[in-house]
Design a protein around this motif. Structure first.
Motif, PDB file in Angstrom:
ATOM      1  N   MET A   1      -5.366  -5.178  -1.701  1.00  0.00           N
ATOM      2  CA  MET A   1      -5.323  -4.765  -3.094  1.00  0.00           C
ATOM      3  C   MET A   1      -3.885  -4.499  -3.512  1.00  0.00           C
ATOM      4  N   THR A   2      -3.634  -4.429  -4.839  1.00  0.00           N
ATOM      5  CA  THR A   2      -2.275  -4.237  -5.334  1.00  0.00           C
ATOM      6  C   THR A   2      -1.710  -2.893  -4.943  1.00  0.00           C
ATOM      7  N   ARG A   3      -2.587  -1.894  -4.698  1.00  0.00           N
ATOM      8  CA  ARG A   3      -2.060  -0.581  -4.323  1.00  0.00           C
ATOM      9  C   ARG A   3      -1.404  -0.609  -2.945  1.00  0.00           C
ATOM     10  N   ALA A   4      -1.598  -1.666  -2.196  1.00  0.00           N
ATOM     11  CA  ALA A   4      -1.055  -1.740  -0.847  1.00  0.00           C
ATOM     12  C   ALA A   4       0.282  -2.476  -0.790  1.00  0.00           C
ATOM     13  N   LEU A   5       0.846  -2.796  -1.924  1.00  0.00           N
ATOM     14  CA  LEU A   5       2.134  -3.495  -1.938  1.00  0.00           C
ATOM     15  C   LEU A   5       3.208  -2.659  -1.258  1.00  0.00           C
ATOM     16  N   VAL A   6       4.131  -3.321  -0.641  1.00  0.00           N
ATOM     17  CA  VAL A   6       5.273  -2.631  -0.035  1.00  0.00           C
ATOM     18  C   VAL A   6       6.517  -3.219  -0.670  1.00  0.00           C
ATOM     19  N   GLY A   7       7.372  -2.358  -1.195  1.00  0.00           N
ATOM     20  CA  GLY A   7       8.556  -2.872  -1.871  1.00  0.00           C
ATOM     21  C   GLY A   7       9.713  -1.931  -1.780  1.00  0.00           C
ATOM     22  N   MET A  64      -3.259  -3.973 -18.743  1.00  0.00           N
ATOM     23  CA  MET A  64      -1.906  -4.428 -18.428  1.00  0.00           C
ATOM     24  C   MET A  64      -0.982  -3.259 -18.086  1.00  0.00           C
ATOM     25  N   ALA A  65      -1.131  -2.156 -18.827  1.00  0.00           N
ATOM     26  CA  ALA A  65      -0.308  -0.977 -18.538  1.00  0.00           C
ATOM     27  C   ALA A  65      -0.629  -0.417 -17.153  1.00  0.00           C
ATOM     28  N   ALA A  66      -1.917  -0.423 -16.802  1.00  0.00           N
ATOM     29  CA  ALA A  66      -2.317   0.077 -15.486  1.00  0.00           C
ATOM     30  C   ALA A  66      -1.797  -0.836 -14.378  1.00  0.00           C
ATOM     31  N   PHE A  67      -1.731  -2.143 -14.647  1.00  0.00           N
ATOM     32  CA  PHE A  67      -1.193  -3.068 -13.647  1.00  0.00           C
ATOM     33  C   PHE A  67       0.279  -2.765 -13.371  1.00  0.00           C
ATOM     34  N   VAL A  68       1.037  -2.590 -14.436  1.00  0.00           N
ATOM     35  CA  VAL A  68       2.461  -2.271 -14.257  1.00  0.00           C
ATOM     36  C   VAL A  68       2.618  -0.951 -13.512  1.00  0.00           C
ATOM     37  N   ASP A  69       1.753   0.000 -13.834  1.00  0.00           N
ATOM     38  CA  ASP A  69       1.817   1.286 -13.135  1.00  0.00           C
ATOM     39  C   ASP A  69       1.519   1.103 -11.647  1.00  0.00           C
ATOM     40  N   GLN A  70       0.537   0.267 -11.331  1.00  0.00           N
ATOM     41  CA  GLN A  70       0.193   0.046  -9.927  1.00  0.00           C
ATOM     42  C   GLN A  70       1.347  -0.584  -9.150  1.00  0.00           C
ATOM     43  N   VAL A  71       1.939  -1.631  -9.714  1.00  0.00           N
ATOM     44  CA  VAL A  71       3.013  -2.308  -8.972  1.00  0.00           C
ATOM     45  C   VAL A  71       4.288  -1.490  -8.951  1.00  0.00           C
ATOM     46  N   SER A  72       4.347  -0.438  -9.777  1.00  0.00           N
ATOM     47  CA  SER A  72       5.497   0.465  -9.704  1.00  0.00           C
ATOM     48  C   SER A  72       5.273   1.561  -8.674  1.00  0.00           C
ATOM     49  N   GLY A  73       4.067   1.561  -8.058  1.00  0.00           N
ATOM     50  CA  GLY A  73       3.755   2.581  -7.076  1.00  0.00           C
ATOM     51  C   GLY A  73       3.176   3.826  -7.684  1.00  0.00           C
ATOM     52  N   GLY A  74       2.705   3.731  -8.934  1.00  0.00           N
ATOM     53  CA  GLY A  74       2.142   4.891  -9.615  1.00  0.00           C
ATOM     54  C   GLY A  74       0.889   5.395  -8.914  1.00  0.00           C
ATOM     55  N   VAL A  75       0.649   6.673  -9.054  1.00  0.00           N
ATOM     56  CA  VAL A  75      -0.498   7.287  -8.390  1.00  0.00           C
ATOM     57  C   VAL A  75      -1.482   7.866  -9.404  1.00  0.00           C
ATOM     58  N   ARG A 107     -10.460 -15.317 -16.612  1.00  0.00           N
ATOM     59  CA  ARG A 107      -9.656 -16.431 -16.086  1.00  0.00           C
ATOM     60  C   ARG A 107      -8.550 -16.814 -17.058  1.00  0.00           C
ATOM     61  N   VAL A 108      -8.900 -16.868 -18.345  1.00  0.00           N
ATOM     62  CA  VAL A 108      -7.885 -17.184 -19.356  1.00  0.00           C
ATOM     63  C   VAL A 108      -6.801 -16.101 -19.367  1.00  0.00           C
ATOM     64  N   GLY A 109      -7.232 -14.850 -19.290  1.00  0.00           N
ATOM     65  CA  GLY A 109      -6.283 -13.742 -19.329  1.00  0.00           C
ATOM     66  C   GLY A 109      -5.281 -13.793 -18.190  1.00  0.00           C
ATOM     67  N   VAL A 110      -5.773 -14.063 -16.974  1.00  0.00           N
ATOM     68  CA  VAL A 110      -4.849 -14.084 -15.830  1.00  0.00           C
ATOM     69  C   VAL A 110      -3.929 -15.299 -15.901  1.00  0.00           C
ATOM     70  N   GLN A 111      -4.426 -16.419 -16.430  1.00  0.00           N
ATOM     71  CA  GLN A 111      -3.557 -17.588 -16.587  1.00  0.00           C
ATOM     72  C   GLN A 111      -2.425 -17.309 -17.569  1.00  0.00           C
ATOM     73  N   VAL A 112      -2.766 -16.688 -18.701  1.00  0.00           N
ATOM     74  CA  VAL A 112      -1.732 -16.353 -19.688  1.00  0.00           C
ATOM     75  C   VAL A 112      -0.731 -15.362 -19.091  1.00  0.00           C
ATOM     76  N   PHE A 139      -3.429 -11.598  -9.361  1.00  0.00           N
ATOM     77  CA  PHE A 139      -4.727 -12.235  -9.161  1.00  0.00           C
ATOM     78  C   PHE A 139      -5.716 -11.293  -8.477  1.00  0.00           C
ATOM     79  N   ALA A 140      -5.227 -10.447  -7.556  1.00  0.00           N
ATOM     80  CA  ALA A 140      -6.106  -9.448  -6.948  1.00  0.00           C
ATOM     81  C   ALA A 140      -6.549  -8.422  -7.988  1.00  0.00           C
ATOM     82  N   TYR A 141      -5.638  -8.098  -8.880  1.00  0.00           N
ATOM     83  CA  TYR A 141      -5.928  -7.102  -9.919  1.00  0.00           C
ATOM     84  C   TYR A 141      -7.019  -7.590 -10.860  1.00  0.00           C
ATOM     85  N   ILE A 142      -6.938  -8.847 -11.264  1.00  0.00           N
ATOM     86  CA  ILE A 142      -7.953  -9.397 -12.171  1.00  0.00           C
ATOM     87  C   ILE A 142      -9.316  -9.425 -11.483  1.00  0.00           C
TER      88      ILE A 142
END
Length: 398
Positions: A1-7, A64-75, A107-112, A139-142
């Motif tokens: 999942m996106t919450r497991a990203l390491v950066g 979309m805001a929650a996605f950015v928060d997730q990849v920023s490491g937000g809790v 599917r359309v949303g993730v493609q855009v 893609f995992a987020y969608i």
């Protein structure tokens, strides 16, 4: 999942702050682009014009805001986002559709979104590693959002499936042309349902939630219909009102008139009309809206185009007036008619001096003298003005 990203953003799972800033700047226009492309590409949403565009827009923006928060490491918690996604699934179920259109929209949303991310990555020359991680995360987020919508859809469908199928068939038979036929009596006997001499229909909005366990056992419900509704045997008294309050937590509904069984379709039609007027702002939303309290309003607003024709005929003199004077003339006429021509009482309604009302009426009489003098014409004028005020109140709330 996106919450497991390491950066390298200083927190586990975080992307660099500069990447987060770049993504955040894209959010407003990205949400709009996703909505436009979904309407263009998914026929179901194109046909219905996304009947509640603000709800879809809020969901996309939150997601979309929650996605950015997730990849920023937000809790932060994502309860709001999760509930919005489940609500999209519930809406499809309430409309009686499958999940095909909503899944296509995802599917359309993730493609855009991916096209935008890729374009920004190229323009900003982001490292390939960052771009790859963004793609995997997106893609995992969608998939996660789509799963939430499936949860909401199945929640409604399982609730609807819990209703006895023969009860739903009974309700449809009651509303059909053969309500008084022997077939209904036979079906009711087989289902253990006592056919009542009178019924009261209740209309619910498409997104209404229904706690079936709180319903009385003799109430027939159809949640699978595009316009959910239920049938209450007999009248609508305090006990039935308490039941409806428990069964419909969101409270918005419209209760039709109690009618003979064969007229159930009329009761439902009036209830649906009342619900539409509540949603348009023409009637107040104070919990269940009782048609019996709004018979005049239902009658006056039953035919919009005909009302327009009457307004042009009866209120034609107002069309040429400036807006301020038109409003003053309308409120004075309404108060005068309500007070049956009593200047003192009309002045009290308007909080003016009686002499001011008399002065205004002398001016108004120049345009409406014939209508004010003739009883039939005065009745038509009064009716049109009442309908006009109701509709104006709805327009003012939009």
């Amino acid at each position: 999942m996106t919450r497991a990203l390491v950066g390298g953003g200083g927190r586990p799972g975080a992307l660099p702050p500069q990447v987060i800033a770049i993504l955040s700047a894209e959010l407003p226009s990205l949400a709009e682009e996703i909505l436009e492309e979904v309407q263009r590409s998914v026929p179901e949403y194109a046909r219905q014009g996304m009947s509640e565009p603000s709800a879809y827009r809020i969901t996309v923006e939150q997601a979309m805001a929650a996605f950015v928060d997730q990849v920023s490491g937000g809790v932060d918690g994502y309860e709001r986002r999760d509930e919005l996604c489940r609500e999209l699934g519930r809406s499809e179920a309430y409309q009686g559709r499958t999940l095909d259109a909503l899944q296509a929209a995802y599917r359309v949303g993730v493609q855009v979104a991916w096209r935008r991310v890729a374009a920004v990555a190229r323009a900003r020359r982001l490292p390939a590693e960052v771009t790859t991680r963004l793609a995997e995360a997106l893609f995992a987020y969608i998939d996660e959002l789509a799963s939430l919508s499936v949860e909401g859809y199945l929640e409604v469908r399982s609730s609807a499936d819990e209703l006895p199928g023969d009860h739903r068939r009974l309700l449809r038979m009651v509303l059909g042309p053969g309500a008084a036929s022997g077939a209904l009596a036979e079906a009711a006997e087989a289902a253990g349902w006592a056919v009542p001499p009178t019924v009261t229909m209740v209309a619910m909005p498409a997104r209404a939630r229904c706690v079936r366990e709180a319903m009385d056992r003799d109430v027939l419900v159809d949640l699978a219909d595009a316009e959910p509704h239920l049938l209450i045997p007999g009248g609508y008294g305090p006990e039935r009102a308490a039941m409806l309050s428990r069964a419909l937590p969101e409270r918005r509904s419209a209760v039709g008139l109690t009618v003979p069984l064969g007229e159930a379709a009329d009761s439902l039609r009036w209830a649906r009309r009342a619900l539409a007027l509540v949603e348009a702002g023409c009637l107040e939303d104070g919990g269940p809206t009782l048609c019996e309290r709004h018979l005049l309003e239902l009658w006056l607003l039953s035919d919009g185009p005909l009302l327009d024709q009457l307004a042009r005929r009866e209120l034609g003199a107002l069309a040429e007036m400036p807006r301020t004077r038109r409003m003053r003339v309308t409120e004075t006429l309404c108060a005068w008619l309500d007070a049956q021509g009593n200047a003192v009482e009309a002045a009290q309604r308007l909080r003016l001096h009686p002499q001011t009302v008399r002065y205004r009426m002398r001016q108004i009489s120049a345009e409406f003298d014939r209508q004010l003098a003739d009883p039939a014409a005065r009745f038509a004028l009064d009716a049109v003005l009442r309908a006009y005020r109701l509709r104006e109140r709805g327009s003012a709330l939009k």
